[in-house]
Write an enzyme that holds these catalytic residues in place. Structure first.
Site, short mmCIF file in Angstrom:
data_model
loop_
_atom_site.label_atom_id
_atom_site.label_comp_id
_atom_site.label_asym_id
_atom_site.label_seq_id
_atom_site.Cartn_x
_atom_site.Cartn_y
_atom_site.Cartn_z
N LEU A 114 0.83 -1.21 0.00
CA LEU A 114 0.00 0.00 0.00
C LEU A 114 0.86 1.26 0.00
O LEU A 114 0.55 2.23 -0.70
CB LEU A 114 -0.92 -0.01 1.22
CG LEU A 114 -1.89 -1.17 1.36
CD1 LEU A 114 -2.75 -1.02 2.61
CD2 LEU A 114 -2.79 -1.31 0.12
N SER A 122 -7.55 -0.71 10.05
CA SER A 122 -7.95 -1.96 9.41
C SER A 122 -9.40 -2.22 9.77
O SER A 122 -9.88 -1.77 10.83
CB SER A 122 -7.09 -3.13 9.92
OG SER A 122 -7.66 -4.39 9.57
N TYR A 174 -3.99 -7.60 17.36
CA TYR A 174 -3.96 -6.79 16.14
C TYR A 174 -5.15 -5.84 16.08
O TYR A 174 -5.01 -4.65 15.79
CB TYR A 174 -3.97 -7.72 14.93
CG TYR A 174 -3.97 -7.00 13.60
CD1 TYR A 174 -2.84 -6.35 13.14
CD2 TYR A 174 -5.12 -6.99 12.80
CE1 TYR A 174 -2.84 -5.69 11.91
CE2 TYR A 174 -5.13 -6.33 11.58
CZ TYR A 174 -3.99 -5.69 11.14
OH TYR A 174 -4.00 -5.03 9.93
N LYS A 192 -5.18 -1.61 15.98
CA LYS A 192 -5.80 -0.84 14.91
C LYS A 192 -7.01 -0.05 15.39
O LYS A 192 -7.29 1.04 14.90
CB LYS A 192 -6.19 -1.79 13.77
CG LYS A 192 -5.00 -2.38 13.02
CD LYS A 192 -4.13 -1.31 12.38
CE LYS A 192 -3.08 -1.90 11.46
NZ LYS A 192 -2.27 -0.85 10.77
N PHE A 206 -6.54 -6.59 1.01
CA PHE A 206 -5.85 -6.05 -0.15
C PHE A 206 -4.74 -6.98 -0.62
O PHE A 206 -4.13 -7.70 0.17
CB PHE A 206 -5.29 -4.66 0.16
CG PHE A 206 -6.28 -3.55 -0.10
CD1 PHE A 206 -6.14 -2.71 -1.19
CD2 PHE A 206 -7.36 -3.38 0.74
CE1 PHE A 206 -7.06 -1.73 -1.45
CE2 PHE A 206 -8.30 -2.38 0.50
CZ PHE A 206 -8.14 -1.55 -0.60
#
Length: 262
Positions: free
Chosen positions: A17, A155, A168, A172, A201
């Site tokens: 990204l 995210s 995680y 985020k 992605f």
């Protein structure tokens, strides 16, 4: 903000990204400082990006490295645009077969994704505020000229994290949660803060997954039923930079995907 002639700093800009964002901003006329941990990947990124790009090595968890990256952009007259795509992933259930999730793993993800992001925001915003403030009268409204735009990366796991994503998702969710107060803190200085929360992605993170896993993940995306393309993420970042009314918001970019339990 008009991107042409501006100085952009893209952390985590050597692949995925971040590299796509660097390409997009260069195409819009910015000079781009790419920051990343790996010097070899940095050299490859510069070969791909070409004229107008430079590289500085450093880890988002090292305050000295973050300060050095911002200083590199400041020496060139910026930063006007800062995009943080540096981050880490990890998975592990709170209690698994070998006992509780190691606290060090939770700490690692928070250190990289949340504390690293905040450090980059605070350091780059301070550099933006050192530039004199002007007035943009292009439309006769006398608004303060934008000093800067900061784009963070969260995210969709911040909202619907799967099993094994507690650490995680927490890291985020912290990025998403601080977006509005950051924007409010910096509004009087004409600096905007926006976060993008991407879904699934096609980045190096997904490249090593078995086809069956990729297919299962893609199957949960209503439309378009595929992995997102880095260029689509970069296009949104460009629009955020160019549209002054987008501020203090977290934008999901996910094809209406909602992560399943596991």
């Amino acid at each position: 903000m008009n991107i042409e002639g501006k100085i952009a700093l893209v952390a985590g800009g050597t692949s995925g990204l971040g590299l796509a964002v660097a390409e997009e901003l260069l195409a819009a006329g910015a000079d781009v400082v790419v920051a990343g941990r790996d010097a070899e990947r940095g050299r490859k990124a510069l070969a791909e990006l070409g004229e107008g790009a430079s590289f500085v090595a450093g880890d988002i968890t090292d305050p000295d490295a973050v300060a050095a990256a911002v200083a590199a952009a400041e020496r060139r007259g910026g930063p006007h645009i800062v995009v943080n795509c540096a981050g880490a992933t990890g998975a592990g259930r709170v209690v698994g077969g070998e006992g509780p999730l190691p606290l060090a793993e939770f700490r690692r993800l928070v250190q990289v994704n949340l504390i690293g992001t905040f450090d980059l925001v605070r350091t780059s915003a301070a550099a933006m505020l050192r530039r004199p403030r002007g007035t943009d009268d292009a439309e006769g409204v006398g608004e303060p000229e934008e000093r800067g735009v900061v784009v963070c990366t969260a995210s969709i796991a911040a909202y619907d994290g799967q099993r094994g994503q507690a650490a995680y998702a927490a890291s985020k969710a912290g990025v998403a949660g601080m977006t509005l107060p950051l924007a409010r803190d910096l509004a009087e200085h004409a600096v905007r803060v926006v976060t993008v929360a991407p879904g699934l992605f096609d980045t190096p993170m997904f490249a090593g997954l078995p086809d069956r896993v990729r297919d299962a993940l893609v199957g949960g995306t209503p439309y378009p039923r595929r992995l997102g393309r880095p260029g689509e993420f970069a296009a949104l970042v460009r629009h955020i930079v160019e549209n002054p009314m987008i501020n203090g918001e977290v934008v999901r970019l996910d094809g209406a995907s909602r992560l399943a339990t596991s």
